[in-house]
Design a protein around this motif. Structure first.
Motif, PDB file in Angstrom:
ATOM      1  N   ASP A 121      38.754  44.619  56.232  1.00  0.00           N
ATOM      2  CA  ASP A 121      38.671  44.251  54.848  1.00  0.00           C
ATOM      3  C   ASP A 121      37.613  42.917  54.985  1.00  0.00           C
ATOM      4  OD1 ASP A 121      39.050  43.787  52.083  1.00  0.00           O
ATOM      5  OD2 ASP A 121      41.164  42.909  52.338  1.00  0.00           O
ATOM      6  N   PHE A 122      36.829  42.884  53.708  1.00  0.00           N
ATOM      7  CA  PHE A 122      36.107  41.615  53.369  1.00  0.00           C
ATOM      8  C   PHE A 122      35.871  41.146  52.213  1.00  0.00           C
ATOM      9  CE2 PHE A 122      33.834  45.713  53.856  1.00  0.00           C
ATOM     10  CZ  PHE A 122      33.063  45.739  52.774  1.00  0.00           C
TER      11      PHE A 122
ATOM     12  N   VAL B 208      40.362  29.053  50.925  1.00  0.00           N
ATOM     13  CA  VAL B 208      41.034  30.240  50.880  1.00  0.00           C
ATOM     14  C   VAL B 208      41.810  30.672  52.201  1.00  0.00           C
ATOM     15  CG1 VAL B 208      40.869  32.873  50.503  1.00  0.00           C
ATOM     16  CG2 VAL B 208      39.605  31.327  48.980  1.00  0.00           C
ATOM     17  N   TRP B 209      40.973  30.231  53.166  1.00  0.00           N
ATOM     18  CA  TRP B 209      41.738  30.496  54.591  1.00  0.00           C
ATOM     19  C   TRP B 209      41.538  29.202  55.434  1.00  0.00           C
ATOM     20  CZ3 TRP B 209      37.427  34.413  53.967  1.00  0.00           C
ATOM     21  CH2 TRP B 209      37.798  35.659  53.262  1.00  0.00           C
TER      22      TRP B 209
ATOM     23  N   ILE C 178      46.819  46.132  46.622  1.00  0.00           N
ATOM     24  CA  ILE C 178      47.244  45.618  45.411  1.00  0.00           C
ATOM     25  C   ILE C 178      46.733  46.480  44.234  1.00  0.00           C
ATOM     26  CG2 ILE C 178      47.304  43.468  46.103  1.00  0.00           C
ATOM     27  CD1 ILE C 178      44.267  43.063  44.996  1.00  0.00           C
ATOM     28  N   SER C 179      47.324  46.338  43.240  1.00  0.00           N
ATOM     29  CA  SER C 179      46.883  47.436  42.084  1.00  0.00           C
ATOM     30  C   SER C 179      45.312  46.996  41.633  1.00  0.00           C
ATOM     31  CB  SER C 179      47.680  47.117  40.897  1.00  0.00           C
ATOM     32  OG  SER C 179      47.689  45.862  40.614  1.00  0.00           O
ATOM     33  N   ASP C 180      44.814  47.689  40.823  1.00  0.00           N
ATOM     34  CA  ASP C 180      43.464  47.319  40.066  1.00  0.00           C
ATOM     35  C   ASP C 180      43.738  46.277  39.149  1.00  0.00           C
ATOM     36  OD1 ASP C 180      42.173  49.584  41.422  1.00  0.00           O
ATOM     37  OD2 ASP C 180      42.182  50.753  39.741  1.00  0.00           O
TER      38      ASP C 180
ATOM     39  N   PHE D 147      42.283  39.003  39.400  1.00  0.00           N
ATOM     40  CA  PHE D 147      41.785  37.795  40.214  1.00  0.00           C
ATOM     41  C   PHE D 147      40.163  37.541  40.055  1.00  0.00           C
ATOM     42  CE2 PHE D 147      39.248  37.691  44.144  1.00  0.00           C
ATOM     43  CZ  PHE D 147      39.469  36.301  44.645  1.00  0.00           C
ATOM     44  N   VAL D 148      39.629  38.534  40.205  1.00  0.00           N
ATOM     45  CA  VAL D 148      37.909  38.493  39.931  1.00  0.00           C
ATOM     46  C   VAL D 148      37.516  38.279  38.532  1.00  0.00           C
ATOM     47  CG1 VAL D 148      35.636  39.826  40.047  1.00  0.00           C
ATOM     48  CG2 VAL D 148      37.818  40.445  41.776  1.00  0.00           C
ATOM     49  N   TYR D 149      38.327  38.548  37.456  1.00  0.00           N
ATOM     50  CA  TYR D 149      37.423  38.593  36.117  1.00  0.00           C
ATOM     51  C   TYR D 149      38.288  37.444  35.063  1.00  0.00           C
ATOM     52  CZ  TYR D 149      34.457  42.181  37.740  1.00  0.00           C
ATOM     53  OH  TYR D 149      33.575  42.936  38.143  1.00  0.00           O
TER      54      TYR D 149
ATOM     55  N   ARG E  28      37.361  44.939  47.814  1.00  0.00           N
ATOM     56  CA  ARG E  28      38.359  46.023  47.107  1.00  0.00           C
ATOM     57  C   ARG E  28      37.604  46.128  45.504  1.00  0.00           C
ATOM     58  NH1 ARG E  28      41.002  48.188  44.018  1.00  0.00           N
ATOM     59  NH2 ARG E  28      43.249  48.090  43.443  1.00  0.00           N
ATOM     60  N   SER E  29      36.302  45.552  45.333  1.00  0.00           N
ATOM     61  CA  SER E  29      35.854  45.907  44.073  1.00  0.00           C
ATOM     62  C   SER E  29      35.009  47.111  44.273  1.00  0.00           C
ATOM     63  CB  SER E  29      34.894  44.708  43.577  1.00  0.00           C
ATOM     64  OG  SER E  29      35.571  43.592  43.254  1.00  0.00           O
TER      65      SER E  29
ATOM     66  N   TRP F 172      43.701  43.085  41.057  1.00  0.00           N
ATOM     67  CA  TRP F 172      42.473  42.488  41.516  1.00  0.00           C
ATOM     68  C   TRP F 172      41.496  42.151  40.439  1.00  0.00           C
ATOM     69  CZ3 TRP F 172      40.306  41.212  45.703  1.00  0.00           C
ATOM     70  CH2 TRP F 172      39.049  41.099  46.042  1.00  0.00           C
TER      71      TRP F 172
ATOM     72  N   GLU G  67      45.675  38.159  49.457  1.00  0.00           N
ATOM     73  CA  GLU G  67      45.548  38.411  50.959  1.00  0.00           C
ATOM     74  C   GLU G  67      44.668  39.654  51.608  1.00  0.00           C
ATOM     75  OE1 GLU G  67      49.353  38.133  53.255  1.00  0.00           O
ATOM     76  OE2 GLU G  67      49.930  36.804  51.569  1.00  0.00           O
ATOM     77  N   LEU G  68      43.863  39.384  52.576  1.00  0.00           N
ATOM     78  CA  LEU G  68      43.231  40.452  53.090  1.00  0.00           C
ATOM     79  C   LEU G  68      44.291  41.566  53.666  1.00  0.00           C
ATOM     80  CD1 LEU G  68      40.900  38.408  55.178  1.00  0.00           C
ATOM     81  CD2 LEU G  68      39.985  39.817  53.259  1.00  0.00           C
TER      82      LEU G  68
ATOM     83  N   GLU H 127      32.936  38.454  45.400  1.00  0.00           N
ATOM     84  CA  GLU H 127      34.105  39.189  45.238  1.00  0.00           C
ATOM     85  C   GLU H 127      34.077  40.407  44.166  1.00  0.00           C
ATOM     86  OE1 GLU H 127      36.632  39.005  46.951  1.00  0.00           O
ATOM     87  OE2 GLU H 127      37.404  36.871  47.491  1.00  0.00           O
ATOM     88  N   ASP H 128      33.146  40.235  43.406  1.00  0.00           N
ATOM     89  CA  ASP H 128      32.916  41.276  42.304  1.00  0.00           C
ATOM     90  C   ASP H 128      32.284  42.586  42.815  1.00  0.00           C
ATOM     91  OD1 ASP H 128      30.328  40.464  42.414  1.00  0.00           O
ATOM     92  OD2 ASP H 128      30.313  39.758  40.282  1.00  0.00           O
TER      93      ASP H 128
ATOM     94  N   ARG I  64      43.420  33.955  45.885  1.00  0.00           N
ATOM     95  CA  ARG I  64      42.885  35.149  46.110  1.00  0.00           C
ATOM     96  C   ARG I  64      43.924  36.061  46.946  1.00  0.00           C
ATOM     97  NH1 ARG I  64      40.550  38.552  49.595  1.00  0.00           N
ATOM     98  NH2 ARG I  64      38.422  39.312  49.445  1.00  0.00           N
TER      99      ARG I  64
END
Lengths: 89, 998
Positions: free
Chosen positions: B885-886, B746-747, A34-36, A42-44, B890-891, A39, A29-30, B705-706, A27
């Protein structure tokens, strides 16, 4: 049914575990810009590997620990299992 | 009726116990130890069914699991079961069975007309014929085919029998108790290994029961019995008969079906009918033996044509003659063994041997006994319709291509032997790539894939001495690896007759001018000509040929037909058999009853039922329950003859006007402790958590996350480093796993522990304008005023001596509290609330009223948080922190999520204020528009608003933000409804949220 060695509990049947996907995914970092594309990866985006695969399983009906399992996706052979924080050489 | 074909003596049956049974309504007698097949043959009955496609008469072909013909409908203890093999079903007093696939009767079957139409019913006939016109399929073709076909009827009644599952671990699982199974089990058991020995038949010993051999100066049968009795006494050995190991799965797990009670007239009380064993074995020994291969000739499916090994088994095990004038047709020495047994019992057989001049001890014995043998002779065709009456035989040229003059000889059965096919199913299921063994014209297991070792005939080894030697060594070596013991066993002395080489010949050519059907697959009626057509039409892969012709696709899975099919394809294609390859073996090896697979997880047991500590109170007070996940929750409490609609309206109304109490025990609860607990919450929820004071609750929404909403709920800060999280009932387990995932993987640097406490707390929601008055009565020593316990406040208290947690939170939109006590005290708390609430007209309310209250308030729940919606869609975007952030943040800037006409939750009211709106209906602009009518949104939840006394629904609507005041149509093609509606705010009651703060 697979027979998985939980590094905390020992050999257990697959029905005690739940699958958690590719263990090599990290994942981002918070609060980090980061670029689309990053991400999105990472997600898909996942590789659908044939062969050795490092993957996550949770020992749901046991110690509830997430573990890493090195498994051959074609033969189901399990080479090794690791604790979540174990260094994998 | 006498048993005309039963010998005076001999066999392993119990002649002291005579049993009566019925077949097709007619009464017969047999003996204890018979199968239905052996008892019928003893009575001279050879017509038991009709074939699948041509409805040709069907008799018996085998004597066990390989049987393709004798499938019957069984009646036992007022139940019926299809797909029972007469050759496996043991006889019991009062057994009843009927033929299948025949109408009106097995003797006169109308479907047999197909037999005369067979020229029109070649391979692929159904695929080619029933295509056009399309509408004919449902009206004409399907009903016709359904009536004509089928191998029995499934019972429509509830199966009252009990089926059990058992999990077992062992060092060695040995499948099959023939010579190799017994020898390896004995050696391994003597070495102290934990052994399970499984035998599918009632009697142990396999081929030893029927072969004329001597082991350690005992007959084969006596030796088998002595080994079995010794094994049964050993504490490290489990010996199971009537138990079929039918599947070899990953990581050495095998599944075995034990028929515990099928051989009894009735299952004993508290006994299962069948038991399924899941066995994890360290080593697996496959000693499943082999199945005799048929020879292919004209009309070789006529009743009376059967495997020579089956004829021998009926004779030696059951004392039954399959015929009194037998013809034995063989390409190897096995046929001679059968002929010799006939001769020893006073019957004169004739042997036809396709070989030119074979020589061996067995053949010499047959000659010495005076048995008539014709070498280089074959059966060209069986004659007779419902039973063999004679055979056309002929001399065959050495190249097996030319037939001499046909000669007709009388006979009443034809026993065929085309050599042996190893039973490699289990080995193949384990992943073993099989190899073709030229000497035996069959496949045998190759290199072990899992921990499996195949022994004896299953491994293509057909001499007893070699089999026993291999098996003793395998049992010893494999067990030594596990137990480190090394107890040597001396090999017994073995006496057996030597055999000569079999003939590589299996299919008799057609004589000139004749077009006999020569069958390969006896259950699916696949003949040589069908395979020829498939190949002519261009099918090449054996998998395609199989599916086009249905070769090997019947319930016997081609146990007797596969190899002959392969031989034929390879002959026509001029290939060798291994180049053609074989089709895949898949579990189960033999049909397994659905009941056994399901086990005890039926009806109420299909999943665990969770009940709240207040369950018995609900029951006593006329609660009607509903499944909520695995929980049972009161849906409503019925008064008099109230309907669901009336009761839920009354309960909801009472909350809005007085006070109601609802069992909320099922809500997920997670205890969170540790110095970094606030940081965890801050990362998991979309809103800010770092500054939540001790003694305060906060509502939070968590995303995946999505960016999709995962769950919502309130979390309360109990003390500095201690939080109490609630989740929805449905997502409780997922949320816990979700938190564990982030904490462990993750953490890991966050110092936090999480644990589920759902079952530790019983919860009651007290809601309504009079709830504070009720709370004052419950907690007379606490200040529960608006200042003492404000909205989203929390306090710990004692409820008449019972430790309690009080949260001022609300799902109903009214002034409300949630009281938690330890589960054991749940009932006490509940009864106190009801007792003290009487003066405020307290009423319990169920999930239906709960839904009504939350819907008209516009509070979202599972039907809006359906895995497709984001915070904006459900009007929860106000809870999204811009500063931190959470998970999933980002999605949220994805294009679809930020588009200007993004869907949003709205309220929907029918224009007539009367018509209820079905959930799941679509919202459209124009009800008259042609299909497909563009969908603008869907109704997620509907209720009857008790506040406004008219129907009200929530919907997720495209561009919902700008649609308030619009007139649309709700369409429900399912309910055949079109309802004109107006779009309103989703907050239909108390839009400013004043009540919860009052």
């Amino acid at each position: 049914m697979l027979h998985i060695k939980c590094p905390h509990c020992g050999m257990r049947s697959q029905n005690e575990f739940s699958y958690g996907g590719d263990a090599s995914v990290k994942r981002p970092e918070l609060n980090k810009e980061i670029s689309d594309e990053e991400w999105d990866n990472f997600v898909y985006n996942r590789k659908s590997l044939r062969g050795k695969h490092l993957e996550l399983w949770q020992h749901l009906s046991g110690c509830r620990q997430w573990i890493k399992v090195e498994r051959d996706t074609a033969t189901h052979e399990i080479f090794n299992t690791y604790k979540a924080d174990e260094e994998i050489s | 009726m006498t048993q005309k074909f039963r010998l005076e003596n001999g066999g392993l049956i119990n002649r002291d116990k005579k049993l009566s049974f019925k077949f097709n309504g007619k009464k017969y007698y047999g003996y204890e130890g018979d199968t239905l097949a052996s008892a019928l043959i003893a009575n001279g009955v050879h017509l038991v069914g009709r074939s699948f496609k041509y409805h040709r008469p069907r008799g018996f072909f085998g004597a066990g699991v390989d049987e393709p013909y004798a499938i019957v409908q069984l009646y036992r203890n007022n139940e019926t079961e299809p797909n029972i093999k007469a050759t496996e079903q043991e006889l019991f007093e009062g057994l009843e069975a009927k033929s299948v696939n025949c109408w009106p009767s097995v003797n006169f079957d109308i479907g047999a007309i197909n037999n005369f139409l067979k020229i029109f019913l070649p391979a692929g006939f159904y695929y080619k014929t029933f295509m056009w016109p399309k509408s004919f399929w449902y009206r004409v073709y399907e009903p016709f085919i359904r009536k004509a076909a089928g191998l029995g009827v499934a019972s429509t009644k509830h199966d009252k029998e009990r089926y059990e599952h058992k999990y077992e671990y062992c060092d060695l699982l040995i499948a099959g108790s023939g010579p190799s199974g017994l020898a390896s089990a004995y050696a391994a058991a003597k070495n102290g290994a934990r052994v399970i020995l499984a035998e599918d038949k009632p009697r142990f010993g396999g081929s030893l029961l029927t072969s004329d051999v001597n082991i350690g100066n005992q007959s084969g049968e006596d030796w088998a019995n002595s080994i079995i009795s010794e094994l049964k006494e050993m504490p490290n050995v489990v010996v199971k008969n009537r138990s079929q190991v039918f599947g070899y799965y990953d990581h050495n797990m095998l599944v075995m079906s034990e028929k515990v009670s099928d051989h009894l007239p009735k299952t004993k009380k508290y006994h299962p009918k069948q038991r399924l064993w899941y066995i994890r074995a360290k080593e697996v020994l496959i000693s499943s033996g082999s199945i005799e291969r048929p020879l292919v000739f004209g009309n070789n499916d006529t009743p009376g044509v059967m495997l020579s090994s089956a004829a021998k088994e009926y004779l030696k095990v059951y004392g039954v003659l399959v015929g009194k004038n037998p013809l034995v047709f063989t390409n190897n020495d096995s046929g001679y063994e059968t002929a010799i047994e006939f001769k020893k019992n006073g019957v004169n057989p004739i042997i036809l041997d396709s070989r030119v001049n074979p020589q061996s001890e067995i053949i010499d014995e047959a000659i010495n006994l005076g048995i008539k043998i014709k070498f280089s002779h074959v059966v060209v065709a069986a004659q007779g319709y419902k039973k063999v009456s004679s055979a056309d035989i002929a001399k065959i040229s050495d190249d097996k291509k030319q037939l001499g003059t046909l000669e007709n000889i009388k006979c009443d059965c034809i026993c065929v032997s085309g050599f042996w096919t190893p039973t490699i199913h289990l080995a193949s299921q384990s992943g073993n790539k099989t190899k073709f063994k030229e000497e035996i014209d069959a496949f045998v297991p190759g290199t072990s894939k899992q921990k499996e070792t195949t022994l004896g005939a299953a491994n293509g080894i057909f001499t007893l001495e070699e089999t026993l030697k291999d098996s003793f060594i395998a049992g010893q070596d494999l067990s030594k690896k596990i137990t480190n013991n090394d107890n040597k066993i001396s090999f017994p002395n073995v006496v057996e007759k030597k055999s000569s080489q079999h003939d590589k010949f299996w299919c008799v050519p057609l004589p000139k001018g004749k077009s006999y059907k020569r069958f390969l697959d006896f259950q699916n009626d696949v003949a040589v000509s069908d395979i020829e057509i498939a190949l002519k039409e261009g099918y090449r892969s054996i998998e395609h040929v199989k599916r086009y012709t249905t070769l090997g696709m019947a319930t016997d899975q081609g146990k007797t037909s596969n190899l002959n099919g392969l031989q034929l394809v390879s002959d026509i294609e001029n290939k060798v058999v291994p180049a053609v390859g074989h089709t895949t073996f898949r579990p189960p090896y033999t049909p397994i009853s659905i009941g056994a697979i399901v086990g005890r997880e039926v009806g109420q047991h299909s999943k665990p039922t969770r009940k709240s500590p207040m369950h018995s109170w609900h029951e006593k007070n006329n609660a009607v329950f509903v499944d909520a996940g695995v929980w049972l929750r009161p849906r409503y409490y019925q008064q008099g003859s109230e309907t669901l609609f009336e009761a839920s309206k009354r309960e909801a109304k009472n909350v809005r006007t007085n006070v109601g109490v609802c069992d909320v025990t099922t809500l997920g609860k997670i205890d969170i402790k540790g110095p970094d607990a606030a940081e965890l919450l801050n990362r998991v929820y979309t809103n800010a958590w770092l500054k939540l004071p001790v003694g305060k609750a906060r509502y939070g929404v968590m995303l995946r996350e999505d960016g999709i909403v995962m769950d919502d709920g309130t979390t309360t800060r109990i003390s500095e480093n201690h939080y109490h999280m609630t989740t929805t009932t449905a997502q409780a387990a997922n949320v816990l796993s979700h938190l564990e995932y982030y904490l462990q993987l993750v953490w890991p640097e966050l110092n936090v522990n999480v644990v589920s406490t759902t079952e530790q707390w019983a919860g009651a929601a007290i809601a309504g304008p009079k709830s504070r008055k009720l709370l004052e009565k419950l907690l007379p020593n606490n200040d529960v005023s608006n200042e003492g316990l404000p909205f989203m406040g929390y306090m710990e208290s004692e409820l008449f001596g019972v430790k309690a947690r009080i949260f001022r939170i609300s799902f109903s939109g009214e002034l409300a509290y949630e009281v938690n006590v330890e589960s054991n005290n749940g009932q006490f708390m509940w009864e106190k609330i009801i007792e003290l609430g009487q003066e405020f007209q307290v009423q319990p309310y169920g999930t239906e009223a709960l839904s009504t209250l939350r819907i008209e308030m516009g509070h979202v729940a599972g039907s809006e948080l359906d895995g497709r919606t984001i915070s904006y869609d459900t009007s929860l975007e106000g809870l999204i922190s811009k500063k931190k952030d959470f998970i999933g943040k980002r999605s949220l800037n994805r294009e679809a999520f930020t588009s200007s006409d993004r869907q949003k939750i709205v309220g929907v009211v029918p224009l007539d204020k009367k018509t209820s709106i079905p959930e799941g209906s679509h919202l459209v602009k124009d009800a008259q528009a042609p299909l497909p009518n563009k969908k603008l949104g869907h109704i997620s939840a509907s209720c009857w608003s008790v506040e406004h006394d008219n129907p009200f629904s929530l919907a997720i609507l495209k561009d919902g933000k700008n649609m308030i005041g619009e007139k649309l149509f709700v369409m429900s093609p399912l309910k055949n409804k079109v309802i004109p509606v107006e779009i309103v705010s989703s907050h239909y009651v108390d839009p400013k949220g004043e009540r919860v703060r009052s």
